[in-house]
Design a protein around this motif. Sequence first.
Motif, PDB file in Angstrom:
ATOM      1  N   ASP A  65      -2.797 -14.887   8.595  1.00 42.11           N
ATOM      2  CA  ASP A  65      -4.226 -14.791   8.881  1.00 42.11           C
ATOM      3  C   ASP A  65      -4.530 -13.635   9.827  1.00 42.11           C
ATOM      4  O   ASP A  65      -5.589 -12.998   9.732  1.00 42.11           O
ATOM      5  N   HIS A  68       1.459 -19.087   8.353  1.00 45.81           N
ATOM      6  CA  HIS A  68       0.051 -18.893   7.995  1.00 45.81           C
ATOM      7  C   HIS A  68      -0.728 -18.251   9.131  1.00 45.81           C
ATOM      8  O   HIS A  68      -1.651 -17.459   8.904  1.00 45.81           O
ATOM      9  N   ALA A  98      -7.258 -19.202  11.026  1.00 45.89           N
ATOM     10  CA  ALA A  98      -7.540 -19.395   9.610  1.00 45.89           C
ATOM     11  C   ALA A  98      -9.022 -19.231   9.315  1.00 45.89           C
ATOM     12  O   ALA A  98      -9.412 -18.655   8.288  1.00 45.89           O
TER      13      ALA A  98
END
Length: 1646
Positions: free
Chosen positions: A927, A923, A847
Amino acid sequence: MSAWNVYQMAVGVPSSRCPASGKLLSSSTMSSSVLLNALISQVPDLDQLLDTLSWTGSTWPQVERVESLTALLVELLHHPQPSSGGCGQSKTRGQLVSRVQSVIWDQCVPLLRRIPSEKKSSLEEGSPPKAGGKELLHAVCGLLGVCLRQCPPDCLERVASIALPAFSQPDQDHLDIDISIEVLAVLLSVISDSSTPLAMDLLSCTLAGVKELSEAQASKIVVRLWFTALKAQERRSELLQIIWRGLLSWYEREEDGDADAAAGVTARVLLCLTALSDHLFFTPEQKTWIKEQQWVLQPDPRESQAFFRVVQAGLKHRDNVSRRRALFLLKRCVSMSEEMKTEVCLGEPESLFRWTPDRSAGLREFWEDYALVLETLEENQIHVVRPVLNRINKLVETTAADAGGSGLVHPSWLMCVYQRMFHSENKAVMKEGVNHLLELQMLQHPDFASAFSQFVVGPFMDVLAESSLYHRSPGQVVGECPEIALKLQKFMVTFFCSLPENDRGSVLLKLLQRLGSQHWCAVPLLFLSQALSCLSPCPLLRADGLNALRDVLRCTMITHQVLLRGATQCFLLHAALCLIDVSAVSLDEVFSFLAHFRAEESLCRGSALWRQLCDWLLTNERSFRPAEASPATTEAIAAHSSSRLKAFLTVQASSADLMDTVPDPGEAEALARTLLLSIDLEWSRRPEQKPEEDGLERLFCPLLDVLRRLSTSVYLPLRKTDKSLQLTLQLLQLLGRRSAETGKKSVDKVAEALTSLLLGVVEPVQEFMLRRLNGELQELCDVDRAGLYLSVFRELVQNYSVVPSFLSNLQNNYVSRLTANCMRLLRGPSEQTPSVAGQVQKAVSMATLALLCELAQQRVFDPQSDAMKSLCSLSTFFYPSSSSSSSLQCFNQPLLKPSAADISGSCPDDSPLLKDWGRVAAHFIRDQWTCLRFLQTFAKPEAPSASGSFQAAVEAIALLPSDLVLPVLDFMSSVFPQMVLYDETLSVEAVCVSWKLVQTLSTNAHDFWPALQAFVRLAFHRSALELTETRSPKLTACIKQITRELMELSEAKSGVLNVLLQHCCQTWLPCHPHNRTDAAFQSAFNHMDLLAEACVYGPVFRRDQRLIQEVQTYVEQLGDECVANTVISSENRDDQFPRLCTLAFLSHLEVSNSLHQRLMEELVQRLLRKDAEITKSKVRYYSNSMHHRVKNRVWQTLLLLLRKLRPEFVVQAVLVPVCEAGFSSNQASVKYLIEWALILILHQNPSHIQQLWDCFSTEQEQEKTKTSICTFLSVLVHLDILLPKLENKVEQWQKAIEVILLWCFSHNFSVRLYALLALKRVWEMEGARALAEKEHGGLASLGGLATVVQACLRQAEAMQNTGNAMKNWTKIQEHFFFSAFHPLNDHSVETILHTFPSLSELADDEWVPVWKMEKLVDFHSSLPLRNTGRELRELQPGDWVQQDRGELEQEERWADVQKKIAPWRLSVQEQEPQLMAQQRAVRLGKLTSALLVVASLIDKPTNLGGLCRTCEIFGASALVLDSLRHVSDKQFQALSVSSELWLPLLEVKPLELTDFLQLKKREGYCIVGVEQTANSQSLQDYSFPEKTLLLLGNEREGIPANFLQLLDVCVEIPQQGVTRSLNVHVSAALLVWEYTRQHLGSGQGP
């Protein structure tokens, strides 16, 4: 011969002659008695005779047997034999009574128990037919009545105990409820004293039955039991009181409860009261007797407020039958009050009904109008209802005038009228009711405003939630405030100003609570909020009011329309600032309330609303209610903010167990807004000075102290660091979010000072986050904490990247270190068993890298900086130097789920901590693609293969949630040009998968639009647009199919096509006007279909969608007046944008560029073909239809491009289609455009004027229509434009005169009118005529031509004396196309797209205002954008055709309206109820049916005469009239044609009709009413029983409400037309024939 046979021969009394009362009423009673005495005297043993007539418990007796036994017992009981006579047959009284009781228990009761079950089951052999069930029941009940009269009370109680359980336990195994009702009716007729406990018990049980049983069964209870009990005159009042109190107390208990339950109770109580109306209300005939006896009516309904509440509830009821019953009771009250001439409730201020003889005439007129209004509102057609609205005005005036006097009319009666209109099925009637109430001037009176307050808060608010009310009224244009919204604003101001001051606060609170208690659509809530914002400043809202407003705010968040949501918040905040009672609310409550306003939608810092809030806080700073902690003092806002900040950052020791989770950010957001408001207040106190930095630092000292210690204090509580960073994040976001209103103004010094203050703590914050992101985050909750850190980091970069020292440290140090740490964690050794710590570190690191790559793509870092170099080194991680097959595994790297045992010992797999692991893993993949997108753009890595990465991206779309795919789509867009060249199949797959993803998001407004934009960049990439069908057939076919689906989606979702066309036009836009080889522009030729469709695009939205569009336009046109316009960025989803975007693209094309010319020419040809296809199609072509709109857009586009087209192309490819289009039948707006285009073409190409003359050639005369000739004549009206450029002007002028003259003598008036106008204009061309005279030697030389022309023009002037012809001649000369319009001077974009559509009465959503062309697109046309002249712009729309639309006066219109008006006077006869059957004749040799037609409610002789003829023809058994005097009426005889001589006629007066119908029901007749009710059966589906009684209603009011409960069924005639009802004679004829048709096969009939 047996006794039974003897009795059969001796007694022939029919069942209708055997009364249950035991009294002999028949005329044959004397002879029957003699025969019975003879029979008894001949029978040696009476017991044997009784046994002979009795039956066993398992057999079905014949009806005659039961009647015979009844008659025998009557004779024995009433005429006992002498003890010494006969053959010892006499019996003692006791023995006879004993035998009677045995008949009850051995014969009657067993048979009664069997009747229901026998009716439900199939009949056994030997059983009587079903049709005889009613006769048998009636006979058994007659026998039971005779027996019960001789029994002691305990026997009566025993019989009651058998019947009563059916009322409380209807599904148990005992007597059927219908049988029980009949048994109790017999029992009540036997009880001599109605006040006995048994009678009271029976009444109480029947009351319970009325409440619980079905409506049909309740009706039977009322008719059979209550009517029977009320026949006892001596106890009637007492029994009536019991029933009356029971019904009203039941209603009072339920009226404030559940709405549905209360409606059911109201309907049932009205049914009972209507049935009892003859007992509750005096008739005119009883008036004299009552006055003589000085008797007081008990109960008197006029004195009961509960009764009138029932009536009012009934008038507002959803069921039409209940409304009719309520109105019937109201009219009975008024009628009795007028007859009695006594005062009613004059001294009671809360009474709903009052009467005084002194104002009897006025009150009677009021209630007549009131009844008329309610009866008319039963209609659904607006043309029926609208004329009666003047009666409502009269009601209002009477009520308002009455308020100043004795107060005889309560305002609540008006509320019933309005609520009835609100409940109408017709939206137009509903809107009329709302408009009428909004304009109600009576509400300016305080008493009436108070009386209406609950109604306004309740039913009125409910109806205002209807979105359809807010459509524009006729005459309003798009963007105007709806008329009803303007009225609502005035209403709210007037209403609250009229309320007593003490009531305003409570009424406003209830109104807000009502708003917040239900779901509201965006449009109604917007305009209600706007109306509240118009209220005058007044301290009305306390803490509970703020809570109610907060609930309303929550309602606004539901809507997807962001602009409407923001505007509503702005209006609500403005209303709150005007209405809050500052002395009753604390600062905490105010700031908590403000936290619900979104900064990105309404309460943005720097906006006008923010400044208004600051001024309000500054004005009332010391006036707020003190906090509970310090009730004696009020604190300043700055001190309050400081104390809140300290409390926010104080972490209690007891909260240690919460340290692992990230705190809720809502508290931080509210505090940040409070702090900024406090700062701005301090600044407003010293506007000319710089805010004191020490004061600013003193305010933020607690926060700054925590932030400075972040990197050094290891033992700082984690929750405290989280809260400090949350507050910092919110402060930076609010400082960075400035409204468009202040974005271009002077520098925000407050923001500069606070930003500078926070700059001092940036370095420790960065170091803290670097340390935390460097492997310290190892728990699942740390994933959210990492999101907080990265959000803070993003805001720091965006706010301080302009600071050189910060940027230098960021580029040369910080980013490199952060990247290296993340790479180290990602490259760490893989774990055999995934741990939470290891997987969380990987998720956080990825991230972090994704955020850095996003910042790099935003050009924050210098390309040569260490930051960019370190980020480009990510290619070694994502593209390791190994074989292609292994390298492909680097895409979509999974984040393994840790085992549950790794989380604090043992934890189940479905632990809340692990439930969202899938989201974390998604996620993680998202990313990765963010980083890959950056590398594809900046690092240019040597990928293993483009197809491999592209295939991985396609897989990622299938793996990821739909809201996380944007980075994947962006990556695919960057690789797509390579894939198009090498792998068409994979490209098609990628486009299809992406399109399916976008379609699934169509209902998710937040994610749909970004996904759509990313998809368009992918599927319509320049490389894809340049493809041809020969080169890539599959991909081009796929893109075309998706284009069509996008256009279909755009018809339901505004703005979809905007995204596509904006992208395509920007791609095609020529880089250089003289570049003839621009590949991007050439790709437009591959998508000509899209361009052509875009030129005529403009979907006709559904009415609700159009409303949203129009209201959004209204909000946009409010401009700075509504802060939402300056806060919310425009999303450019206007439905006219696709056309404008395409036309703007075409405006950039150059005449000198051959490529541009070819595109325009091909587009024009496509548009002309589209117009021709529509003309040839057989689809209905009406005004403002889709075909009309498309044709109009075609010709608008042609007029815009006409100047750019080559003359050769215009002559060869355009002129002929334009002329052919002129021959077609077109709507007015299209006709004007075609005429204009033809004028311009001939002006540019004068040598082709012969094409115009050919249009008038006689060879084509048969093919020309009236419209086509008028089209070409209209062109000749503007011959003065063409003539100067023509050769042989005199010859052409004479040619025009000759052609026009041919049509001046047409049989068609319109053609003559156009021809005369053209002749006048051409003849008045002074220059041309002078040349002709000069060439021919004077006017006389023109010969007969001049004579004919002058004669025609004299004919035109003579029209002034011919009525409509004069009007039409005047109008056509004043029409804009022939007066103010100049084809050359007015050739502008505004005239084409806005002026012409508005003047030709095209729908206003087709008007394109100039401001849209200036604001939405970049227009570079050779045509002027605006029209230079003002004359055309100021004209009003209108056509020359005269339309006489004279408005009728309301009373005149009312005279022609179809309506049913209930007779006001009750038709009550003078005599007591008595059936007088008079049979005129018996038809000879012809059988009659069992149909009985009852017309006692009909009073017109014509209808009765026709009905008599119909009944006689079809063989009805009898016709029942209200009076036999009708037979002698000449009108009756004229239609009956002597049929009354052959048809039995009976006389039953209306007052006797109830008893007559009950009698016939007991005889087995099915009572059928001809009426429309909620439960009516269609005539075509109903099967008539043989014994049918057909009850016909009155010509005007139908069947009165008090008769409805006596009906077994209502039958209605199916209708297809608009007219509501048939004539009563026609209706009856249809039903009589249908009955006859169904029973023709039974052997009876005419």
